[in-house]
Every structure is written in structure tokens, then in C-alpha cells.
Design a protein around this motif. Structure first.
Motif, mmCIF file in Angstrom:
data_model
loop_
_atom_site.group_PDB
_atom_site.id
_atom_site.type_symbol
_atom_site.label_atom_id
_atom_site.label_comp_id
_atom_site.label_asym_id
_atom_site.label_seq_id
_atom_site.Cartn_x
_atom_site.Cartn_y
_atom_site.Cartn_z
ATOM 1 N N ARG A 1 0.872 -1.233 -0.077
ATOM 2 C CA ARG A 1 -0.077 0.042 -0.006
ATOM 3 C C ARG A 1 0.931 1.194 0.149
ATOM 4 O O ARG A 1 2.043 1.351 0.496
ATOM 5 C CB ARG A 1 -0.879 -0.177 1.305
ATOM 6 N N GLU B 1 3.687 2.851 2.213
ATOM 7 C CA GLU B 1 3.281 2.750 3.342
ATOM 8 C C GLU B 1 3.806 1.410 4.069
ATOM 9 O O GLU B 1 4.414 1.177 4.948
ATOM 10 C CB GLU B 1 1.730 2.988 3.302
ATOM 11 N N THR B 2 3.491 0.305 3.314
ATOM 12 C CA THR B 2 3.408 -1.008 3.769
ATOM 13 C C THR B 2 4.024 -2.025 2.581
ATOM 14 O O THR B 2 3.700 -1.766 1.333
ATOM 15 C CB THR B 2 2.375 -1.554 4.269
ATOM 16 N N SER C 1 6.721 -0.922 7.533
ATOM 17 C CA SER C 1 5.395 -0.215 7.365
ATOM 18 C C SER C 1 5.689 1.100 8.078
ATOM 19 O O SER C 1 6.159 1.150 9.010
ATOM 20 C CB SER C 1 4.041 -0.906 7.696
ATOM 21 N N GLY D 1 -0.568 -1.507 9.467
ATOM 22 C CA GLY D 1 -0.152 -2.091 8.098
ATOM 23 C C GLY D 1 0.774 -3.260 8.328
ATOM 24 O O GLY D 1 0.661 -4.354 7.767
#
Length: 486
Positions: free
Chosen positions: A333, A343-344, A366, A371
Motif C-alpha cells: 500500500r 506505506e507497507t 510499514s 499495516g
């Protein structure tokens, strides 16, 4: 490496030459640590080696700056040991063969160690100078950052007096980092049963090479090929028709490096070897087409191997290949809060075959705990479906951005005054040690800067010469601008 010492700034590059000459991969930093301790002791500096092996070197303020807030410049002692398959190099014994290539410094077939050797060199160059202006100064050199952050985990309260920490482990000039991702290691243990090799079998080794690899945080969003995933994809598709029987599967070497190479030794009916070669060519062309923009040198090769004593049973093999093929990999993500930053993510870094199991080592990163926890539960579900076990270890926290950071404002303003442009304030999808330092030193104000480093954690690693000079100028200017104690 003679040309390196002529580069600007000379004190920094002279130290980097010394660092390259002394082997210092993760877990083997002792020789470099002793060299630094002996040097600092001869200068009359206060040197402490803590319980886990971190070095803390203290230097008094230059005259007239005794009342400034104390600062610690931080780097890590170790480097990632990665090399090309055809390069003969022992990272525990051999020096890094660094050289100038146009506007860059790189190494001959191995990682360079600019991550974080340039930052370390800058800190040591400042310690050795009688001309650079600064307040009370400490240098913190941590161990084992690349293989588990052992040094950062082990740093105790009371060792540092500084109120401000400047981390030197960032890798893009013009970007100032105020936060980073946390992470955790995930290790699958896939049980394996064995059987005798079928009659009229031929053994071969299928290898995949030529991938770029790179840092599993900094480069994960670039869509580069993962050798482990590509090889699993081929085996899942063709194992049944070709009657493939796996004996040994191995790929990657570090959980925090995108795997560049993977190989499998397998048996199959002698009558199907020609068909295997045909299917390899077809899949190679497919992979080259899909990854043309990012992996122009991808290559599969097949060679005859010694017939093994045993191969995996069909049930074990199918469970293993299904797990490898289904395991998520890459960007999970993108961040909503920090545009353009991952993000992750998940990196399937290392596969190794042991007596009764195949181990698969992944690294989850993350910016947010939820996450990371989401990916952990996904892997736990996958392990249950495959009849495997997964364990999570070495979790480290992210570094939460502080929009009111005073040192961030100093660095930002100083950069604009020197270069007449606005730097980019960033959060990095990689594991800086700052998040761990916040536990023993919760009130310490932190920032991270560095020169431009390309392809860290891989043998194409290089550092831009001009940006090393820019980073140096910024670091010295920031030290001069540290405000008085309250």
C-alpha cells in the motif's frame, strides 16, 4: 583507490578510503571498530564501547561554542555484503575495491558500503578537525544495523548527553528525513519429506540471474524483479507437466535486499529435458517482456547437475511451491499521508533448503503499526493453509514525524540559505535507527540527512561525488547554527 583521497571534501574521502580498506560486513565490525578506537584514543578523545559494541566518541566544543546544545552525529559501522556471482570476494577478509566512475564512486563487483560509510566518514572527519566549529559533540557508531539493528536495540539511557541527533543514513541529497518505517522479520519454516529419485531421472540446476536487486525499502516501489518469486512462478506452472522433482531451492542472501539470484536443483525424466529447455526460453522471454523497463539483463540458465540422493515428495513440493507463489511481495500500500512514499511492503528475501525444511525469510516494513500487523496476519493465514509455521522476530518501531522539530527547522533553513532552494521534507520507507533511539532518549530531537546513494544493498551501489560535498557543507553549517542551551 588513490583517486578517492583527492575528492572534495578530502578529510571525508580519506576516511572513506580507510573504511573501505577494513572489512566490516554486519556481525564483523570489530576490526574497523578497533581502528577507530585506536585513532580516537591517540587524539585524546573520550571513547567508550558499550555492552553491545556501539562506539561513543566525545569531543569538547570549539572555543566560544561551549554553551551550545550538545549534538550527536550518528552512523552505523556495518555494511551490506552483496556481490555479483562471478566476483571472488570474501567480505570478512577482502577490502572493498572502490573507484571513481565519472560523477560517482562505486565498487568492483560488490556493494560499496557508502551506506553508511559516507556518514561514518563525515563524523570521523569532524572529530579529527581542529578547524570545524561546533558545540559539545558526540559521535555514535552503532553495530549490526543492516542485519538486525542490534546496536540501536542495545543502546542504553545515560550513554549520550546530546539533546539533538543527526542521523547520516539517508540517501538522497535535497531531502531531509523526519520519519521512517518500522519493520519485522517473518520466517516461514516449511516441512519437507523426502523420497528416492525416480528411475531414468536426470539432474539439472536452473538458475536465474541478472536482476538489479537493491534495498528492500528504498527500491521496493520500483517494480524490480524478485528472483525468488520469478523462479517459484516458473516451477508452479511447469512442475506437473515436466514431472519436476525438487532437491534444493535457494535464493537471495539478505532479508533486506531484493533477491537478484535464485537457483533450484531438480530431477526430471531424461526424455523431458529438451522440453524443459524450451519452456525456460519461453518464460525467459515472457519475463524480459514484462520487466523490460526495469530488468534488461534478466537471464535463465540450465546446467547438468550431480544426481541427488533424494528429492521432495509430491505433497511437500506442492505445498512449498504454492506458498512461495502465493506469498505477497512488493508494495502492499502507498501512503495517504506522505504522497509518493510506500506505506507497507513485503520482501521475500531469502530461501534456503535444510535437512527437514525449507526456510523463507521475509521483511515486512510499514509506516504504521496496523499495516505491519495486517501483513503479519496474511502470512500467518498463508502458513496455516500450507501446513507451515511462521515466526515474527526483531520488530523495530518506526520513527514518528515531529512537525515541531527545532532541528528540522534549522536544517531546512540552512539548506535554503546555502542552496537557495527548498529541500523536500520526507518520510522514508526504510528502517532508520531513530525510532529505536526514541526509547532510551524520548526527548531527543532528531533529523536525518545524507548524500545521493543509488542502488544500496546491491553490487551496483554508487554514491554521487558532488552530493557528498553538498551534504558535508550542510552538515558543517548546521553544526555552527545549533542554538545555545536553554
Amino acid at each position: 583507490m588513490a583517486a578517492l583521497s583527492a575528492l572534495y571534501p578530502q578529510p571525508l574521502w580519506q576516511w572513506f578510503e580507510q573504511i573501505c580498506a577494513i572489512p566490516h560486513p554486519s556481525k564483523h565490525e570489530q576490526a574497523l571498530s578497533k581502528h577507530i578506537q585506536d585513532w580516537a584514543g591517540n587524539l585524546g578523545l573520550n571513547v567508550v564501547e558499550d555492552k553491545v559494541g556501539n562506539l561513543i566518541i566525545k569531543k569538547p566544543a570549539t572555543p566560544g561554542m561551549e554553551n551550545r546544545k550538545p549534538v550527536v552525529i550518528q552512523a552505523h559501522l556495518d555494511m551490506v555484503p552483496q556481490k555479483n556471482a562471478d566476483k571472488v570476494h570474501d567480505f570478512t577478509k577482502d577490502p572493498i575495491e572502490a573507484y571513481v566512475d565519472g560523477d560517482w564512486v562505486t565498487a568492483n563487483g560488490t556493494t560499496l558500503g557508502a551506506d553508511n560509510g559516507i556518514g561514518m566518514a563525515s563524523a570521523l572527519a569532524i572529530l579529527g578537525s581542529s578547524e570545524i566549529k561546533h558545540g559539545p559533540l558526540e559521535v555514535l557508531l552503532t553495530i549490526d544495523e543492516e542485519a538486525g539493528m542490534t546496536g540501536a536495540f542495545g543502546l542504553e539511557p545515560g550513554m549520550l548527553e546530546a539533546e539533538i541527533l543527526i542521523n547520516t543514513d539517508s540517501e538522497q541529497e535535497g531531502e531531509i528525513y523526519m520519519g521512517c518505517a518500522g519493520g519485522v522479520d517473518a520466517e516461514f519454516s516449511v516441512p519437507v519429506s523426502w523420497q528416492s529419485v525416480a528411475a531414468d531421472s536426470k539432474a539439472v540446476t536452473l538458475s536465474l540471474s541478472g536482476l538489479k536487486g537493491g534495498h528492500s525499502g528504498v527500491n521496493i516501489h520500483l517494480g524490480r524483479g524478485n528472483a525468488n518469486k520469478l523462479l517459484a512462478r516458473f516451477l508452479v506452472a511447469e512442475a506437473q507437466e515436466l514431472q519436476l522433482q525438487l532437491s534444493e531451492l535457494a535464493g537471495g542472501s539478505l532479508r533486506n535486499a531484493i533477491p537478484r539470484e535464485a537457483a533450484v536443483t531438480l530431477c526430471l525424466p531424461a526424455s523431458k529435458v529438451d522440453l524443459l529447455q524450451q519452456k525456460i526460453k519461453v518464460f525467459e522471454q515472457l519475463a524480459q517482456t514484462e520487466l523490460a523497463a526495469v530488468e534488461p539483463a534478466i537471464k535463465f540458465s540450465l546446467r547438468e547437475a550431480t544426481l541427488p540422493e533424494q528429492v521432495m515428495t509430491a505433497v511437500s513440493q506442492q505445498a512449498l511451491l504454492n506458498l512461495l507463489h502465493a506469498c505477497p511481495n512488493g508494495v502492499m500500500r502507498m501512503s495517504d499521508d506522505v504522497p509518493g512514499v510506500t506505506e507497507t511492503s513485503l520482501n521475500m528475501g531469502v530461501i534456503s533448503t535444510n535437512e527437514n525444511q525449507v526456510q523463507v525469510l521475509c521483511l515486512i516494513r510499514s509506516l504504521i503499526d496496523s499495516g505491519r500487523e495486517h501483513v503479519e496476519t496474511m502470512l500467518a493465514s498463508l502458513a496455516q493453509l500450507a501446513g507451515a509455521e511462521v515466526t515474527f522476530s526483531g520488530a523495530y518501531p518506526g520513527w514518528k514525524p515531529d512537525p515541531d522539530s527545532a532541528v528540522m527547522k534549522i536544517v531546512n533553513d540552512t539548506y535554503q540559505d546555502i542552496y537557495h532552494k527548498q529541500p523536500v521534507i520526507m518520510v522514508i520507507h526504510a528502517g532508520l535507527e531513530c525510532g529505536l533511539f526514541k526509547k532510551p532518549y524520548p526527548e531527543m530531537d532528531m533529523v536525518s540527512i545524507g548524500p545521493t546513494i543509488r542502488y544500496p544493498h546491491g553490487p551496483d551501489e554508487m554514491v554521487n561525488i558532488e552530493t557528498v560535498g553538498q551534504y558535508w557543507q550542510l552538515l558543517l553549517a548546521v553544526l555552527e547554527r545549533i542554538p545555545p542551551k536553554n
